[in-house]
Write an enzyme that holds these catalytic residues in place. Structure first.
Site, PDB file in Angstrom:
ATOM      1  N   THR A 123      -0.649  -2.333 -10.131  1.00 22.00           N
ATOM      2  CA  THR A 123      -0.553  -3.594 -10.721  1.00 22.00           C
ATOM      3  C   THR A 123      -1.486  -3.905 -11.543  1.00 22.00           C
ATOM      4  OG1 THR A 123       0.247  -5.872 -10.112  1.00 22.00           O
ATOM      5  CG2 THR A 123      -1.338  -4.942  -8.882  1.00 22.00           C
ATOM      6  N   ASN A 124      -1.418  -5.389 -12.230  1.00 25.41           N
ATOM      7  CA  ASN A 124      -2.559  -5.699 -13.015  1.00 25.41           C
ATOM      8  C   ASN A 124      -2.988  -6.843 -12.370  1.00 25.41           C
ATOM      9  OD1 ASN A 124      -1.132  -7.740 -14.765  1.00 25.41           O
ATOM     10  ND2 ASN A 124       0.227  -5.715 -15.083  1.00 25.41           N
ATOM     11  N   ARG A 125      -4.014  -7.617 -13.305  1.00 20.79           N
ATOM     12  CA  ARG A 125      -4.831  -8.756 -12.936  1.00 20.79           C
ATOM     13  C   ARG A 125      -3.901  -9.924 -13.195  1.00 20.79           C
ATOM     14  NH1 ARG A 125      -9.673  -7.953 -10.683  1.00 20.79           N
ATOM     15  NH2 ARG A 125     -10.623  -6.026 -11.210  1.00 20.79           N
TER      16      ARG A 125
END
Ligand code: C5P
Length: 404
Positions: A208-210
């Site tokens: 995933t990412n931030r």
């Protein structure tokens, strides 16, 4: 662009234990820069003091009809109001409104009002379901009064049922929606994507990412505030953010699910704003069982579908959406990369934001962005809240739609 700013709101409070929640509503409305005139019924005054409201709104709170100035007050308040909401609205006040009675300052003010009227019923123990109350609600609805709630749940008596007043945040959202009707995006459908996607590796792990989704959710709210019909496709990392009131929300986990949700709707949307941080790659194989830690995996990745490229292709064929806005989040060579995406993805405009700096980009409430258009025009905006960035972006979207 805040539809509540400088609006004159009459907040009627009637005799229900939920009157304490009206204090929170008065406070929220005042914080949203509305001018709030509170009118209490006699019953309300037994639950909560006008002083509470006067302290929260900074304005006189009215109660008795027989104050020296009250006989002119009701006409003044009613006529000047942009919106009148009664929260909580008791069974008694509902009945009075349905029959047009005017025996206290609140009911008199309603008769004098020429603005939209909303009521949030609150009552206990089956009173809401009583045929008399239902008939009164029906009468008021037919007269154009908007009835908010009530919700189901535990009531003051301990009984469970329909009769709880909607929460102040929900009522506020509804008022905001009513006041934004007829805005420059009225009749337009705006599709917004927000947040990051999650790409599974096995049943317990994912890539995933931030991205927090905050900028995308602020864009959805700004579009609602301009009167648009809004669909918000929210990625997994934005799951805990509250839905802007009035938006259709579609929750998705993966890039593939987001692509499906967007492509299904893009053909009938006037505007697409792709603020989501869609994963660019995903594990080629999703393992059906949790990978054991002694089998250190070699993870092979594959690209995800590029949603904006697919939208650009569809747009070339059918002409919709009329306006497509993309985002570029980069930690280096921001403007060059954004310019390249703008051209490659056939966008009407791109919002470039630097990530990897403390006051802008992921998770924080502020953002520093540059706007780029085909043809080379660039505008650098100062450090703003994400809501302000959203308002600036939507202002440009309105202009792009007007250009046709
Ligand atoms: O190519 P890149 O991912 O950097 O481009 C960012 C823009 O493209 C954003 O508006 C993002 O929402 C969108 N995007 C997309 N499909 C992807 C990846 C990104 O539409 N698979």
């Amino acid at each position: 662009m805040n539809p509540l700013q400088d609006k004159r709101i009459v907040l009627g409070v009637s005799g229900s234990v939920a009157a304490y929640k009206a204090a929170e509503l008065a406070s929220k409305l005042t914080q949203a820069k509305a001018q709030v005139d509170v009118v209490l019924s006699e019953g309300a005054e037994r639950f909560i003091s006008p002083l509470t409201f006067a302290s929260l709104t900074g304005r006189k709170a009215y109660s008795s009809l027989w104050d020296s100035d009250a006989h002119v007050v009701h006409v003044g308040l009613g006529e000047a109001a942009d919106l009148l909401v009664i929260a909580p609205c008791s069974a008694n006040t509902l009945a009075k409104l349905a029959t047009g009675q005017a025996d206290n300052l609140l009911t008199l003010t309603v008769l004098a009002a020429r603005c939209p009227v909303l009521v949030a019923p609150a009552m206990d123990g089956g009173m809401f379901e009583h045929p008399a109350t239902q008939a009164n609600i029906q009468t008021l609805r037919q007269r154009g009064v908007q009835v908010l709630g009530p919700a189901q749940g535990r009531m003051a008596s301990g009984l469970l049922g329909w009769g709880r007043m909607l929460e102040p945040a929900e009522i506020l959202g509804q008022l905001r929606l009513v006041l934004s009707r007829g805005g420059p995006l009225a009749g337009r459908h705006v599709l917004v994507s927000a947040g990051g996607t999650q790409e599974p590796l096995d049943p317990v792990r994912y890539l995933t990412n931030r991205s927090s989704g905050k900028q995308g959710f602020a864009l959805a709210q700004a579009a609602l505030d301009l009167g648009a019909q809004v669909s918000l496709v929210a990625g997994a990392t934005a799951a805990s953010l509250p839905t802007p009131y009035g938006a259709e929300r579609i929750d998705v986990d993966t890039a593939a699910q987001m692509a499906e949700a967007i492509l299904q709707r893009a053909g009938s949307a006037d505007v697409l704003i792709m603020a989501a941080a869609v994963a660019d790659f995903r594990p080629r194989q999703v393992q059906p069982h949790k990978i054991k830690k002694n089998l250190l995996p070699q993870v092979e990745l594959e690209p995800t579908p590029d949603i904006l490229l697919a939208v650009a292709e569809q747009r070339r064929r059918i002409g919709w959406p009329a306006v497509v806005v993309g985002f570029a989040a980069e930690s280096q060579n921001l403007l060059e990369n954004a310019q390249d995406k703008l051209a490659r993805k056939g966008l009407s405009m791109i919002v470039a934001n630097q990530v990897g700096v403390p006051d802008a980009g992921f998770a924080v409430d502020t953002n520093r962005v540059s706007l780029l258009w085909p043809g080379g025009a660039v505008e650098h905006l100062p450090l703003l809240s994400k809501s302000e960035v959203a308002e600036e972006v939507l202002r440009r979207v309105v202009a792009l739609l007007a250009e046709g």
